[in-house]
Write a protein that holds these residues in place. Structure first.
Motif, PDB file in Angstrom:
ATOM      1  N   THR A   9       0.840  -1.208   0.000  1.00  9.16           N
ATOM      2  CA  THR A   9       0.000   0.000   0.000  1.00  9.16           C
ATOM      3  C   THR A   9       0.871   1.252   0.000  1.00  9.16           C
ATOM      4  OG1 THR A   9      -1.797  -1.153   1.128  1.00  9.16           O
ATOM      5  CG2 THR A   9      -1.814   1.252   1.233  1.00  9.16           C
ATOM      6  N   ARG A  78      -7.473   2.437   3.955  1.00  6.40           N
ATOM      7  CA  ARG A  78      -6.689   1.733   2.934  1.00  6.40           C
ATOM      8  C   ARG A  78      -7.593   1.045   1.921  1.00  6.40           C
ATOM      9  NH1 ARG A  78      -3.905   0.475   7.621  1.00  6.40           N
ATOM     10  NH2 ARG A  78      -4.656  -1.671   7.647  1.00  6.40           N
ATOM     11  N   VAL A  79      -8.609   0.364   2.394  1.00  8.09           N
ATOM     12  CA  VAL A  79      -9.522  -0.333   1.478  1.00  8.09           C
ATOM     13  C   VAL A  79     -10.227   0.668   0.566  1.00  8.09           C
ATOM     14  CG1 VAL A  79     -11.662  -1.684   1.376  1.00  8.09           C
ATOM     15  CG2 VAL A  79      -9.818  -2.383   2.915  1.00  8.09           C
ATOM     16  N   LEU A 112      -4.961  -4.314  -2.310  1.00  6.69           N
ATOM     17  CA  LEU A 112      -6.324  -4.442  -1.809  1.00  6.69           C
ATOM     18  C   LEU A 112      -6.625  -5.891  -1.438  1.00  6.69           C
ATOM     19  CD1 LEU A 112      -9.090  -3.197  -1.235  1.00  6.69           C
ATOM     20  CD2 LEU A 112      -9.636  -3.490  -3.667  1.00  6.69           C
ATOM     21  N   SER A 115      -4.864  -6.663   1.709  1.00  7.59           N
ATOM     22  CA  SER A 115      -5.517  -5.953   2.822  1.00  7.59           C
ATOM     23  C   SER A 115      -6.776  -6.683   3.272  1.00  7.59           C
ATOM     24  CB  SER A 115      -5.885  -4.524   2.416  1.00  7.59           C
ATOM     25  OG  SER A 115      -4.733  -3.752   2.230  1.00  7.59           O
ATOM     26  N   LEU A 116      -7.578  -7.090   2.318  1.00 10.14           N
ATOM     27  CA  LEU A 116      -8.819  -7.786   2.654  1.00 10.14           C
ATOM     28  C   LEU A 116      -8.544  -9.156   3.244  1.00 10.14           C
ATOM     29  CD1 LEU A 116     -10.977  -6.737  -0.424  1.00 10.14           C
ATOM     30  CD2 LEU A 116     -11.179  -5.892   1.933  1.00 10.14           C
ATOM     31  N   ARG A 119      -7.635  -9.115   7.081  1.00  9.00           N
ATOM     32  CA  ARG A 119      -8.625  -8.607   8.028  1.00  9.00           C
ATOM     33  C   ARG A 119      -9.154  -9.719   8.892  1.00  9.00           C
ATOM     34  NH1 ARG A 119     -12.581  -4.229   5.570  1.00  9.00           N
ATOM     35  NH2 ARG A 119     -11.824  -2.779   7.062  1.00  9.00           N
TER      36      ARG A 119
END
Length: 119
Positions: A9, A78-79, A112, A115-116, A119
């Motif tokens: 990111t 971020r998302v 992305l 990131s997902l 989670r």
């Protein structure tokens, strides 16, 4: 995986800072014209449009860096901003040049996805 998506990111943010500099400050100079394949005349006539576009890239970079700086609390930022970059990459590929999908959209999509997944 957490460090990987934060690092990626941050790299996407730095890429957009680079785009901002190219579009806002170097558009009519040799480095900017070379990066985008522009003639001197076209660069001069589109200078204001490029600066506007560069400002938006700066906003994307700021949002991404803000999200990275917030650590876990910045996941939503971020998302959101990575999603904006992916959308911009897809739109640019459709309307300007397919290369944009790979230069802008793919790194953001990877960040992305990581990131997902984290989670």
């Amino acid at each position: 995986m957490h460090a990987a998506h934060l690092t990626l990111t941050a790299l996407v943010a730095l890429l957009h800072l680079y785009f901002m500099v190219l579009e806002m400050f170097l558009w009519t100079r040799p480095a900017g014209r070379r990066a985008f394949g522009l003639t001197a005349e076209f660069a001069q006539s589109t200078k204001a449009l490029a600066a506007n576009q560069g400002l938006y890239n700066g906003f994307l970079a700021a949002g991404l860096l803000w999200g990275v700086a917030q650590g876990d609390a910045g996941a939503g930022f971020r998302v959101f901003f990575l999603g904006c970059v992916v959308a911009a990459g897809v739109f640019g590929a459709i309307t300007v040049h397919r290369k944009i999908l790979f230069v802008q959209g793919l790194p953001a999509a990877l960040a992305l996805g990581l990131s997902l997944a984290s989670r």
